[in-house]
Design a protein around this motif. Sequence first.
Motif, PDB file in Angstrom:
ATOM      1  N   ALA A  25       0.849  -1.183   0.000  1.00 11.68           N
ATOM      2  CA  ALA A  25       0.000   0.000   0.000  1.00 11.68           C
ATOM      3  C   ALA A  25       0.887   1.237   0.000  1.00 11.68           C
ATOM      4  CB  ALA A  25      -0.902  -0.015   1.229  1.00 11.68           C
ATOM      5  N   LEU A  26       0.651   2.171  -0.931  1.00  7.53           N
ATOM      6  CA  LEU A  26       1.443   3.392  -0.988  1.00  7.53           C
ATOM      7  C   LEU A  26       0.864   4.438  -0.025  1.00  7.53           C
ATOM      8  CD1 LEU A  26       3.609   5.223  -2.172  1.00  7.53           C
ATOM      9  CD2 LEU A  26       2.009   5.812  -3.991  1.00  7.53           C
ATOM     10  N   PHE A  27       1.668   4.821   0.959  1.00  5.12           N
ATOM     11  CA  PHE A  27       1.282   5.828   1.953  1.00  5.12           C
ATOM     12  C   PHE A  27       1.983   7.121   1.537  1.00  5.12           C
ATOM     13  CE2 PHE A  27       0.265   6.063   6.764  1.00  5.12           C
ATOM     14  CZ  PHE A  27       0.066   7.427   6.691  1.00  5.12           C
ATOM     15  N   TRP A  28       1.230   8.052   0.993  1.00  6.52           N
ATOM     16  CA  TRP A  28       1.767   9.280   0.377  1.00  6.52           C
ATOM     17  C   TRP A  28       1.547  10.416   1.367  1.00  6.52           C
ATOM     18  CZ3 TRP A  28       5.038  10.506  -3.162  1.00  6.52           C
ATOM     19  CH2 TRP A  28       4.947  11.659  -3.941  1.00  6.52           C
ATOM     20  N   SER A  29       2.630  10.916   1.956  1.00 10.28           N
ATOM     21  CA  SER A  29       2.465  11.740   3.146  1.00 10.28           C
ATOM     22  C   SER A  29       3.321  12.998   3.104  1.00 10.28           C
ATOM     23  CB  SER A  29       2.854  10.893   4.366  1.00 10.28           C
ATOM     24  OG  SER A  29       2.950  11.692   5.513  1.00 10.28           O
ATOM     25  N   THR A  30       2.838  14.052   3.722  1.00  8.47           N
ATOM     26  CA  THR A  30       3.662  15.255   3.888  1.00  8.47           C
ATOM     27  C   THR A  30       4.348  15.245   5.250  1.00  8.47           C
ATOM     28  OG1 THR A  30       1.856  16.518   4.859  1.00  8.47           O
ATOM     29  CG2 THR A  30       2.109  16.668   2.483  1.00  8.47           C
ATOM     30  N   GLN A  31       4.056  14.239   6.054  1.00  6.26           N
ATOM     31  CA  GLN A  31       4.589  14.200   7.417  1.00  6.26           C
ATOM     32  C   GLN A  31       5.800  13.280   7.513  1.00  6.26           C
ATOM     33  OE1 GLN A  31       3.304  16.392   9.838  1.00  6.26           O
ATOM     34  NE2 GLN A  31       2.685  17.049   7.803  1.00  6.26           N
ATOM     35  N   ALA A  32       6.530  13.403   8.627  1.00 12.46           N
ATOM     36  CA  ALA A  32       7.728  12.585   8.863  1.00 12.46           C
ATOM     37  C   ALA A  32       8.689  12.676   7.688  1.00 12.46           C
ATOM     38  CB  ALA A  32       7.354  11.129   9.142  1.00 12.46           C
ATOM     39  N   GLN A  33       8.917  13.884   7.199  1.00 11.43           N
ATOM     40  CA  GLN A  33       9.813  14.073   6.055  1.00 11.43           C
ATOM     41  C   GLN A  33      11.292  13.902   6.378  1.00 11.43           C
ATOM     42  OE1 GLN A  33       9.809  17.316   3.276  1.00 11.43           O
ATOM     43  NE2 GLN A  33       7.605  17.455   3.421  1.00 11.43           N
ATOM     44  N   PRO A  34      11.772  14.392   7.542  1.00 11.59           N
ATOM     45  CA  PRO A  34      13.192  14.192   7.837  1.00 11.59           C
ATOM     46  C   PRO A  34      13.532  12.702   7.738  1.00 11.59           C
ATOM     47  CG  PRO A  34      12.224  15.663   9.448  1.00 11.59           C
ATOM     48  CD  PRO A  34      11.087  15.120   8.619  1.00 11.59           C
ATOM     49  N   ILE A  35      14.681  12.394   7.152  1.00 10.88           N
ATOM     50  CA  ILE A  35      14.889  10.995   6.795  1.00 10.88           C
ATOM     51  C   ILE A  35      14.928  10.065   8.002  1.00 10.88           C
ATOM     52  CG2 ILE A  35      16.006  11.517   4.610  1.00 10.88           C
ATOM     53  CD1 ILE A  35      18.605  10.787   5.845  1.00 10.88           C
ATOM     54  N   GLU A  36      15.356  10.588   9.157  1.00 15.38           N
ATOM     55  CA  GLU A  36      15.331   9.708  10.330  1.00 15.38           C
ATOM     56  C   GLU A  36      13.898   9.320  10.674  1.00 15.38           C
ATOM     57  OE1 GLU A  36      17.555  12.511  12.670  1.00 15.38           O
ATOM     58  OE2 GLU A  36      18.921  10.916  13.287  1.00 15.38           O
ATOM     59  N   ALA A  50      -0.062  -5.999   7.709  1.00 11.23           N
ATOM     60  CA  ALA A  50      -0.027  -7.145   6.794  1.00 11.23           C
ATOM     61  C   ALA A  50      -0.061  -6.652   5.350  1.00 11.23           C
ATOM     62  CB  ALA A  50      -1.223  -8.052   7.072  1.00 11.23           C
ATOM     63  N   GLY A  51       0.813  -7.207   4.519  1.00  9.18           N
ATOM     64  CA  GLY A  51       0.820  -6.810   3.107  1.00  9.18           C
ATOM     65  C   GLY A  51       1.873  -5.771   2.811  1.00  9.18           C
ATOM     66  N   GLY A  52       2.352  -5.074   3.857  1.00  7.31           N
ATOM     67  CA  GLY A  52       3.439  -4.122   3.651  1.00  7.31           C
ATOM     68  C   GLY A  52       2.955  -2.755   3.216  1.00  7.31           C
ATOM     69  N   VAL A  53       3.719  -1.742   3.630  1.00  2.00           N
ATOM     70  CA  VAL A  53       3.387  -0.368   3.287  1.00  2.00           C
ATOM     71  C   VAL A  53       4.622   0.286   2.698  1.00  2.00           C
ATOM     72  CG1 VAL A  53       2.578   1.857   4.144  1.00  2.00           C
ATOM     73  CG2 VAL A  53       1.793  -0.253   5.228  1.00  2.00           C
ATOM     74  N   ASP A  54       4.425   1.021   1.599  1.00  4.54           N
ATOM     75  CA  ASP A  54       5.511   1.806   1.027  1.00  4.54           C
ATOM     76  C   ASP A  54       5.299   3.244   1.486  1.00  4.54           C
ATOM     77  OD1 ASP A  54       7.505   2.912  -0.462  1.00  4.54           O
ATOM     78  OD2 ASP A  54       6.442   2.772  -2.373  1.00  4.54           O
ATOM     79  N   TYR A  55       6.032   3.670   2.531  1.00  2.00           N
ATOM     80  CA  TYR A  55       5.839   5.016   3.070  1.00  2.00           C
ATOM     81  C   TYR A  55       6.710   6.003   2.318  1.00  2.00           C
ATOM     82  CZ  TYR A  55       5.219   8.842   6.332  1.00  2.00           C
ATOM     83  OH  TYR A  55       4.908  10.064   6.872  1.00  2.00           O
ATOM     84  N   GLN A  56       6.088   6.971   1.662  1.00  2.00           N
ATOM     85  CA  GLN A  56       6.830   7.971   0.897  1.00  2.00           C
ATOM     86  C   GLN A  56       6.471   9.350   1.413  1.00  2.00           C
ATOM     87  OE1 GLN A  56       9.026   7.486  -1.489  1.00  2.00           O
ATOM     88  NE2 GLN A  56       8.643   5.449  -2.337  1.00  2.00           N
ATOM     89  N   ALA A  57       7.473  10.080   1.888  1.00  2.00           N
ATOM     90  CA  ALA A  57       7.237  11.445   2.359  1.00  2.00           C
ATOM     91  C   ALA A  57       7.596  12.415   1.242  1.00  2.00           C
ATOM     92  CB  ALA A  57       8.096  11.725   3.586  1.00  2.00           C
ATOM     93  N   ALA A  58       6.715  13.370   0.985  1.00  2.61           N
ATOM     94  CA  ALA A  58       6.948  14.322  -0.104  1.00  2.61           C
ATOM     95  C   ALA A  58       6.680  15.736   0.378  1.00  2.61           C
ATOM     96  CB  ALA A  58       6.043  14.000  -1.287  1.00  2.61           C
ATOM     97  N   ASP A  59       7.251  16.701  -0.311  1.00  7.05           N
ATOM     98  CA  ASP A  59       6.958  18.107  -0.063  1.00  7.05           C
ATOM     99  C   ASP A  59       5.514  18.404  -0.449  1.00  7.05           C
ATOM    100  OD1 ASP A  59       8.923  19.495   1.101  1.00  7.05           O
ATOM    101  OD2 ASP A  59       9.848  20.231  -0.737  1.00  7.05           O
ATOM    102  N   GLY A  60       4.974  19.508   0.068  1.00  5.65           N
ATOM    103  CA  GLY A  60       3.598  19.877  -0.235  1.00  5.65           C
ATOM    104  C   GLY A  60       3.302  19.949  -1.726  1.00  5.65           C
TER     105      GLY A  60
ATOM    106  N   VAL B 251      14.650  19.156   5.521  1.00  2.00           N
ATOM    107  CA  VAL B 251      14.067  19.252   6.854  1.00  2.00           C
ATOM    108  C   VAL B 251      14.750  18.311   7.841  1.00  2.00           C
ATOM    109  CG1 VAL B 251      11.824  20.024   6.053  1.00  2.00           C
ATOM    110  CG2 VAL B 251      12.285  17.604   6.183  1.00  2.00           C
ATOM    111  N   SER B 252      15.904  17.753   7.463  1.00  3.94           N
ATOM    112  CA  SER B 252      16.590  16.813   8.353  1.00  3.94           C
ATOM    113  C   SER B 252      17.600  17.545   9.220  1.00  3.94           C
ATOM    114  CB  SER B 252      17.296  15.743   7.530  1.00  3.94           C
ATOM    115  OG  SER B 252      16.350  14.925   6.902  1.00  3.94           O
ATOM    116  N   PRO B 253      18.019  16.928  10.333  1.00  2.00           N
ATOM    117  CA  PRO B 253      19.031  17.548  11.181  1.00  2.00           C
ATOM    118  C   PRO B 253      20.331  17.800  10.404  1.00  2.00           C
ATOM    119  CG  PRO B 253      18.056  15.670  12.278  1.00  2.00           C
ATOM    120  CD  PRO B 253      17.502  15.691  10.897  1.00  2.00           C
TER     121      PRO B 253
END
Lengths: 419, 288
Positions: A25-36, A50-60, B251-253
């Motif tokens: 499932a593609l999770f397309w998000s503006t949040q949690a952008q810092p790579i850590e 279950a099934g796995g999620v592809d979390y992708q953080a993007a700019d607005g 936006v990273s440290p």
Amino acid sequence: MKPRHLLATALAGLLAAAPPALGQALFWSTQAQPIEETQAMREMVLKGFAGGVDYQAADGGPWLTRLQAEVAAGRGTIAVLGGLHGDFASVADALADLSDVDVAGVNANMVALGRLGGAGQKYIPWMQATYLMAASREALAYLPEGADLEALSYDQLIAWARAMAEATGGPKFGLPAGPRGLKHRFFQGFLLPSYTGSMVTAFRSEEAEAAWEAMKELWRWTNPASTNYGFMQEQLLTGEVWLAFDHTARLADAFNQRPDDFVAFPAPAGPKGRAYMPVIAGVAMPVTAPDPAQSRALIAYMLAPETQIATLRATNFYPVVEVGLPADMPASVRASGPAIAAMTTAPDALPALLPMGLGALGGQFNQVYVDTFERIVLGGQPVRAVLDSQAEELRRILAEAGAPCWAPDAPSEGPCPVD
Amino acid sequence: MTAGSSPAAAPAPAAPAPAADVRRAGRWLFRAGVVFLCAWVLVPIYLLMVNALSAPADVTGFPKRLVPGFDPGSLAFFLRFQGVAEALWNSVQVAAVTMVLSIGIGAPAGYALSRFDFPGKGMFRLLVIMTRAFPLPLLALPLAVLFIRTGLDDSIVGLALVHTTLALPFAVLITFSLFSGIPVELEEAAWTLGCTRLQAVLRVVMPLALPGIAASAVFAFVISWNEVFAAAVLTIQNRTLTAFLLQSLDVSPLPLKFAGGAALVIPALVFIFAVRRYLFAMWGIANR
């Protein structure tokens, strides 16, 4: 020989390009952008789905463009959207109705925000945060006499900033007033409501004038490089500023790196109370989601208590459902948790909600406050004249959106008035 | 000039004192210029490397140490970050395809512009540049809709097509001036000796133009490598390194910003270093 060799390499590369992974499932998000944070979302929060999620953080910008393109094309790959209240406000038509999702555990006010002024549930609250003050140990020595860190006033904040500037020879207070900083939230949700008890209605009142005069005075003792600051954790860590206001997630790194060197405490209070603004992020499903059942399952998964605690660890955003927090939370959570509690439960606490019902005009609404700041504080224009002219703009935006008042302004029939 | 009139002029009687002074000042200015230009390029790269290789606490500390602490923590985090390797590989593929396409299309166009007169030539040159007149965020939405409908979405070729459009104006204009610098008489001589038009181009003009063409290919590579917006909108699973990292880095440290900056810069530097011979060769042609 050489060009042909290059061509062969390029063609080989083309053929080797992997086909897109299916099923995730593609999770397309503006949040949690810092790579850590992105890494933590993937490894700690979403691994259990279950099934796995592809979390992708993007700019607005790319976030919005991609969503619009999928809706316009009538075919999409995005399963779940993550974003702030303001991100969703302008794309309500692209979001599927989620009224059948169980939100029993979530605060009713937040759920109401998720309807975006319409009938259907456009997004489900996902996590929340707010803004706090942070100070380094050095700064505490200059705290004005009689001032209580837990119950600071704006006058004391100004005196504090001044004392530091005079003692050290350089201003040590910082605001995130850069292009990526969240200064507009400071004016909308903290400074103005604290002085006027209102965000919109009393925009050009005498109390508002007093608030901006206080802001001018505070700016005298504020590091002028603030107009470049975006994430105050950086300047706190370098020692460029000793005292700062920012979003909890944008202060977190300072506490996590040097937990003993910094303290968190509530935002100051003005004559009308201790105003503060909550931040709400939500999850939504685009109308083009490839597998709606999977998207709904992922949204339900995000609300589970264990996921909410894992999200707090990953992003420094707090749960929206009732959960007991374990003892081994990161230093940033241990520092900001009590400060948030002190701020929200203070006797003079005055919650100022995020703008409601503005839809796509949210950006223009924020711009009014930024422009007012730039004209009065940076440009040195007369307060009264600026407030009068910016009030016109504010009136136009609210009338165009037809948005009734939200807290702390009293409920209104029709568009929220600007007196 | 009489001997002994000026002690300074004595060793070089042919040059009067003011001229020697000017020459010395000029030399000094030249050296200072060289040092300044080198510093201009090297100091930022040096700071990037030092900070990328330092422990997080040293990055925010001041003054800096001359030699980094060689703490690979930040860089190691980076390489472990899920998807970096794939994104790097995607970037290389997209940039390679962009390079091939923009030279394949741009070099013939540049040749035609330099050798033939045809109606609308001036307009054509203007139109080529016009592709750079519209900001990509404006074009990205209709492009993405089209790509999703045609199935080009989220593919290496699709993104390379967009990057080719961006790189093409430079490829056309660089090769145009390149071909204009090669005398048409050489080609004519080849024709008189029995070459066809195509043979003359391939055997006579191409070997002379190759270094310059390689340089403009490098340019196309770098344009593709650095492009963010289209890559961020048009690719999801097959992200390029810039699309993958640049938004997050912003936006990273601080320590991770430096590590990520190094990860983005090093491949491009290595590539340019590898083909530097061709770049210098192009300058040689331009100066002739």
